[in-house]
Design a protein around this motif. Structure first.
Motif, mmCIF file in Angstrom:
data_model
loop_
_atom_site.group_PDB
_atom_site.id
_atom_site.type_symbol
_atom_site.label_atom_id
_atom_site.label_comp_id
_atom_site.label_asym_id
_atom_site.label_seq_id
_atom_site.Cartn_x
_atom_site.Cartn_y
_atom_site.Cartn_z
ATOM 1 N N MET A 92 26.098 39.715 31.203
ATOM 2 C CA MET A 92 27.178 40.546 31.725
ATOM 3 C C MET A 92 28.425 39.704 31.962
ATOM 4 S SD MET A 92 26.350 43.696 31.768
ATOM 5 C CE MET A 92 27.803 44.247 32.586
ATOM 6 N N ILE A 93 28.232 38.499 32.406
ATOM 7 C CA ILE A 93 29.389 37.657 32.690
ATOM 8 C C ILE A 93 30.157 37.386 31.401
ATOM 9 C CG2 ILE A 93 30.117 35.376 33.472
ATOM 10 C CD1 ILE A 93 27.769 35.510 35.484
ATOM 11 N N LEU A 94 29.447 37.110 30.308
ATOM 12 C CA LEU A 94 30.116 36.826 29.034
ATOM 13 C C LEU A 94 30.591 38.093 28.337
ATOM 14 C CD1 LEU A 94 27.797 34.045 27.558
ATOM 15 C CD2 LEU A 94 30.031 33.763 28.634
ATOM 16 N N ASN A 95 29.706 39.078 28.198
ATOM 17 C CA ASN A 95 30.037 40.272 27.423
ATOM 18 C C ASN A 95 30.972 41.228 28.141
ATOM 19 O OD1 ASN A 95 28.490 39.403 25.255
ATOM 20 N ND2 ASN A 95 26.641 40.325 26.094
ATOM 21 N N ALA A 96 30.873 41.338 29.432
ATOM 22 C CA ALA A 96 31.723 42.272 30.184
ATOM 23 C C ALA A 96 32.887 41.561 30.866
ATOM 24 C CB ALA A 96 30.900 43.018 31.219
ATOM 25 N N HIS A 97 33.003 40.254 30.645
ATOM 26 C CA HIS A 97 34.097 39.456 31.213
ATOM 27 C C HIS A 97 34.171 39.594 32.731
ATOM 28 C CE1 HIS A 97 35.350 38.797 27.108
ATOM 29 N NE2 HIS A 97 35.300 40.101 26.914
ATOM 30 N N MET A 98 33.010 39.552 33.365
ATOM 31 C CA MET A 98 32.941 39.640 34.824
ATOM 32 C C MET A 98 32.883 38.232 35.399
ATOM 33 S SD MET A 98 30.070 42.621 35.250
ATOM 34 C CE MET A 98 30.284 42.931 36.984
ATOM 35 N N SER A 99 33.502 38.077 36.560
ATOM 36 C CA SER A 99 33.361 36.799 37.252
ATOM 37 C C SER A 99 32.003 36.767 37.939
ATOM 38 C CB SER A 99 34.477 36.630 38.291
ATOM 39 O OG SER A 99 34.293 37.535 39.358
ATOM 40 N N VAL A 100 31.595 35.585 38.377
ATOM 41 C CA VAL A 100 30.312 35.455 39.075
ATOM 42 C C VAL A 100 30.331 36.290 40.351
ATOM 43 C CG1 VAL A 100 28.770 33.842 40.236
ATOM 44 C CG2 VAL A 100 29.880 33.167 38.106
ATOM 45 N N GLU A 101 31.451 36.284 41.061
ATOM 46 C CA GLU A 101 31.556 37.071 42.296
ATOM 47 C C GLU A 101 31.447 38.565 42.007
ATOM 48 O OE1 GLU A 101 33.991 34.736 41.479
ATOM 49 O OE2 GLU A 101 33.114 33.165 42.737
ATOM 50 N N GLU A 102 32.098 39.041 40.949
ATOM 51 C CA GLU A 102 32.013 40.458 40.591
ATOM 52 C C GLU A 102 30.581 40.833 40.229
ATOM 53 O OE1 GLU A 102 36.258 41.681 38.606
ATOM 54 O OE2 GLU A 102 34.896 40.390 37.436
ATOM 55 N N PHE A 103 29.919 39.959 39.491
ATOM 56 C CA PHE A 103 28.532 40.230 39.104
ATOM 57 C C PHE A 103 27.620 40.300 40.322
ATOM 58 C CE2 PHE A 103 24.308 38.907 37.616
ATOM 59 C CZ PHE A 103 24.089 39.893 36.674
ATOM 60 N N GLU A 104 27.799 39.385 41.256
ATOM 61 C CA GLU A 104 26.961 39.374 42.458
ATOM 62 C C GLU A 104 27.236 40.559 43.360
ATOM 63 O OE1 GLU A 104 27.786 35.515 44.050
ATOM 64 O OE2 GLU A 104 26.297 34.544 42.783
ATOM 65 N N ASP A 105 28.464 41.090 43.339
ATOM 66 C CA ASP A 105 28.839 42.214 44.201
ATOM 67 C C ASP A 105 28.649 43.567 43.535
ATOM 68 O OD1 ASP A 105 29.531 40.447 46.198
ATOM 69 O OD2 ASP A 105 31.651 40.390 45.635
ATOM 70 N N THR A 106 28.093 43.583 42.344
ATOM 71 C CA THR A 106 27.947 44.812 41.572
ATOM 72 C C THR A 106 26.861 45.712 42.144
ATOM 73 O OG1 THR A 106 28.659 43.707 39.563
ATOM 74 C CG2 THR A 106 27.396 45.706 39.280
ATOM 75 N N ASP A 107 27.133 47.012 42.104
ATOM 76 C CA ASP A 107 26.117 48.017 42.425
ATOM 77 C C ASP A 107 25.234 48.150 41.185
ATOM 78 O OD1 ASP A 107 24.583 50.223 43.005
ATOM 79 O OD2 ASP A 107 26.268 51.593 43.255
ATOM 80 N N TYR A 108 24.070 47.528 41.196
ATOM 81 C CA TYR A 108 23.235 47.435 40.007
ATOM 82 C C TYR A 108 22.748 48.783 39.511
ATOM 83 C CZ TYR A 108 23.423 42.479 40.816
ATOM 84 O OH TYR A 108 23.877 41.210 40.992
ATOM 85 N N TYR A 109 22.474 49.709 40.402
ATOM 86 C CA TYR A 109 22.013 51.025 39.981
ATOM 87 C C TYR A 109 23.117 51.745 39.210
ATOM 88 C CZ TYR A 109 18.128 50.067 43.044
ATOM 89 O OH TYR A 109 17.033 49.487 43.618
#
Length: 50
Positions: A1-18
């Motif tokens: 997700m970090i590479l393909n969706a261009h998300m930062s590590v913080e955005e990935f960790e704060d994501t609503d996974y559901y």
């Protein structure tokens, strides 16, 4: 997700996974169920009227 969706590590960790899973599993627009008026417009040959 970090590479393909261009998300930062913080955005990935704060994501609503559901919600993320729901978005990732979404069907393309042409494969989704149609509203009644969209279906009727297609039958009448009037695509994109609404």
């Amino acid at each position: 997700m970090i590479l393909n969706a261009h998300m930062s590590v913080e955005e990935f960790e704060d994501t609503d996974y559901y919600r993320l899973i729901e978005i990732m599993n979404a069907k393309p627009r042409d494969k989704r169920p149609k509203m009644l008026w969209e279906f009727m417009d297609e039958l009448d040959g009037k695509k994109g009227r609404r």
